[in-house]
Scaffold this motif. Structure first.
Motif, PDB file in Angstrom:
ATOM      1  N   VAL A 127       0.876  -1.379  -0.034  1.00 22.59           N
ATOM      2  CA  VAL A 127      -0.415  -0.300  -0.062  1.00 22.59           C
ATOM      3  C   VAL A 127       0.696   1.102  -0.280  1.00 22.59           C
ATOM      4  N   PHE A 128       1.768   1.123   0.583  1.00 20.68           N
ATOM      5  CA  PHE A 128       2.645   2.136   0.689  1.00 20.68           C
ATOM      6  C   PHE A 128       3.293   2.319  -0.475  1.00 20.68           C
ATOM      7  N   MET A 129       4.141   1.432  -1.013  1.00 19.00           N
ATOM      8  CA  MET A 129       4.534   1.718  -2.656  1.00 19.00           C
ATOM      9  C   MET A 129       4.000   1.928  -3.395  1.00 19.00           C
ATOM     10  N   VAL A 130       2.505   1.953  -3.460  1.00 14.15           N
ATOM     11  CA  VAL A 130       1.622   2.500  -4.112  1.00 14.15           C
ATOM     12  C   VAL A 130       1.253   4.035  -4.110  1.00 14.15           C
ATOM     13  N   ILE A 131       1.186   4.802  -2.645  1.00 14.41           N
ATOM     14  CA  ILE A 131       1.770   5.396  -2.473  1.00 14.41           C
ATOM     15  C   ILE A 131       2.089   6.999  -2.892  1.00 14.41           C
ATOM     16  N   PHE A 132       3.673   5.878  -2.524  1.00 15.17           N
ATOM     17  CA  PHE A 132       4.452   7.051  -2.728  1.00 15.17           C
ATOM     18  C   PHE A 132       4.675   6.837  -4.717  1.00 15.17           C
ATOM     19  N   THR A 133       4.067   6.136  -5.590  1.00 12.89           N
ATOM     20  CA  THR A 133       4.159   6.462  -6.537  1.00 12.89           C
ATOM     21  C   THR A 133       3.296   7.493  -6.875  1.00 12.89           C
ATOM     22  N   VAL A 134       1.793   8.244  -6.506  1.00 11.63           N
ATOM     23  CA  VAL A 134       0.808   8.459  -6.185  1.00 11.63           C
ATOM     24  C   VAL A 134       1.408   9.412  -6.535  1.00 11.63           C
ATOM     25  N   VAL A 135       2.775   9.682  -5.426  1.00 13.50           N
ATOM     26  CA  VAL A 135       2.993  11.181  -4.921  1.00 13.50           C
ATOM     27  C   VAL A 135       3.969  11.662  -5.705  1.00 13.50           C
ATOM     28  N   ILE A 136       4.238  10.905  -6.093  1.00 11.79           N
ATOM     29  CA  ILE A 136       5.997  10.765  -7.095  1.00 11.79           C
ATOM     30  C   ILE A 136       5.375  11.299  -8.613  1.00 11.79           C
ATOM     31  N   ALA A 137       4.514  10.877  -9.429  1.00 12.26           N
ATOM     32  CA  ALA A 137       3.613  11.271 -10.510  1.00 12.26           C
ATOM     33  C   ALA A 137       3.158  12.585 -10.280  1.00 12.26           C
ATOM     34  N   ILE A 138       1.824  13.100  -8.786  1.00 10.72           N
ATOM     35  CA  ILE A 138       1.519  14.095  -8.357  1.00 10.72           C
ATOM     36  C   ILE A 138       2.907  15.130  -8.693  1.00 10.72           C
ATOM     37  N   GLY A 139       4.429  14.931  -8.167  1.00  8.39           N
ATOM     38  CA  GLY A 139       5.063  15.115  -8.059  1.00  8.39           C
ATOM     39  C   GLY A 139       5.528  16.117  -9.603  1.00  8.39           C
TER      40      GLY A 139
ATOM     41  N   LYS B  83      10.195  28.994 -15.098  1.00  8.58           N
ATOM     42  CA  LYS B  83      11.933  28.345 -15.566  1.00  8.58           C
ATOM     43  C   LYS B  83      11.480  26.665 -15.662  1.00  8.58           C
ATOM     44  N   LYS B  84      11.910  25.717 -16.055  1.00  8.21           N
ATOM     45  CA  LYS B  84      11.454  24.390 -15.776  1.00  8.21           C
ATOM     46  C   LYS B  84      13.476  24.376 -15.174  1.00  8.21           C
ATOM     47  N   ASN B  85      12.881  23.064 -14.457  1.00 10.10           N
ATOM     48  CA  ASN B  85      14.210  22.465 -13.875  1.00 10.10           C
ATOM     49  C   ASN B  85      14.951  21.473 -14.073  1.00 10.10           C
ATOM     50  N   ILE B  86      15.079  20.902 -15.246  1.00 11.73           N
ATOM     51  CA  ILE B  86      15.659  19.843 -16.358  1.00 11.73           C
ATOM     52  C   ILE B  86      16.158  18.700 -15.690  1.00 11.73           C
ATOM     53  N   PHE B  87      16.849  18.784 -14.068  1.00  7.43           N
ATOM     54  CA  PHE B  87      17.421  18.168 -13.431  1.00  7.43           C
ATOM     55  C   PHE B  87      16.383  17.380 -12.637  1.00  7.43           C
ATOM     56  N   ALA B  88      14.954  18.240 -11.803  1.00  3.65           N
ATOM     57  CA  ALA B  88      14.088  17.720 -11.505  1.00  3.65           C
ATOM     58  C   ALA B  88      13.359  16.820 -12.033  1.00  3.65           C
ATOM     59  N   LEU B  89      13.115  17.272 -13.295  1.00  2.00           N
ATOM     60  CA  LEU B  89      12.107  16.312 -14.308  1.00  2.00           C
ATOM     61  C   LEU B  89      12.965  15.179 -14.367  1.00  2.00           C
ATOM     62  N   GLY B  90      13.983  14.767 -15.070  1.00  2.00           N
ATOM     63  CA  GLY B  90      14.919  13.815 -14.786  1.00  2.00           C
ATOM     64  C   GLY B  90      14.733  12.956 -13.994  1.00  2.00           C
TER      65      GLY B  90
ATOM     66  N   THR C 177      13.005  12.793 -10.988  1.00  2.00           N
ATOM     67  CA  THR C 177      11.444  11.805 -11.206  1.00  2.00           C
ATOM     68  C   THR C 177      11.244  11.059 -12.280  1.00  2.00           C
ATOM     69  N   LEU C 178      11.440  11.476 -13.196  1.00  2.00           N
ATOM     70  CA  LEU C 178      10.864  10.764 -14.149  1.00  2.00           C
ATOM     71  C   LEU C 178      11.462   9.177 -14.197  1.00  2.00           C
ATOM     72  N   VAL C 179      12.844   9.725 -13.594  1.00  2.00           N
ATOM     73  CA  VAL C 179      13.351   7.954 -13.320  1.00  2.00           C
ATOM     74  C   VAL C 179      13.081   6.917 -12.153  1.00  2.00           C
ATOM     75  N   ALA C 180      12.462   8.425 -11.329  1.00  2.00           N
ATOM     76  CA  ALA C 180      12.218   7.172  -9.570  1.00  2.00           C
ATOM     77  C   ALA C 180      10.142   6.805 -10.224  1.00  2.00           C
ATOM     78  N   LEU C 181       9.881   7.839 -11.107  1.00  2.00           N
ATOM     79  CA  LEU C 181       8.728   7.389 -11.204  1.00  2.00           C
ATOM     80  C   LEU C 181       8.913   6.014 -12.035  1.00  2.00           C
TER      81      LEU C 181
END
Length: 69
Positions: free
Chosen positions: A20-32, A42-49, A51-55
């Motif tokens: 359940v926690f894994m699914v919740i963390f996935t939803v939080v990462i997707a929202i972020g 200005k978009k932070n390319i490092f943060a986007l990348g 977050t995308l890898v983590a997602l």
């Protein structure tokens, strides 16, 4: 009897409360990720990348986890 015992052992669920926690963390990462993507500043390319890898990692882990239920 032996075949019935083997069938019962094979149908046990691998669900744990941590799933359940894994699914919740996935939803939080997707929202972020979505919030980073639609920001007007200005978009932070490092943060986007990052977050995308983590997602992607969490989505793959969730698929593997749910397939074992």
């Amino acid at each position: 009897m032996f075949l019935a015992d083997n069938a019962a052992e094979g149908s046990t669920s691998l669900f744990t409360p941590f799933d359940v926690f894994m699914v919740i963390f996935t939803v939080v990462i997707a929202i972020g990720f979505f919030r980073l993507l639609v920001s007007r500043d200005k978009k932070n390319i490092f943060a986007l990348g990052f977050t995308l890898v983590a997602l992607v990692i969490f989505l793959v882990a969730d698929v593997k986890m749910v397939s074992g239920w």
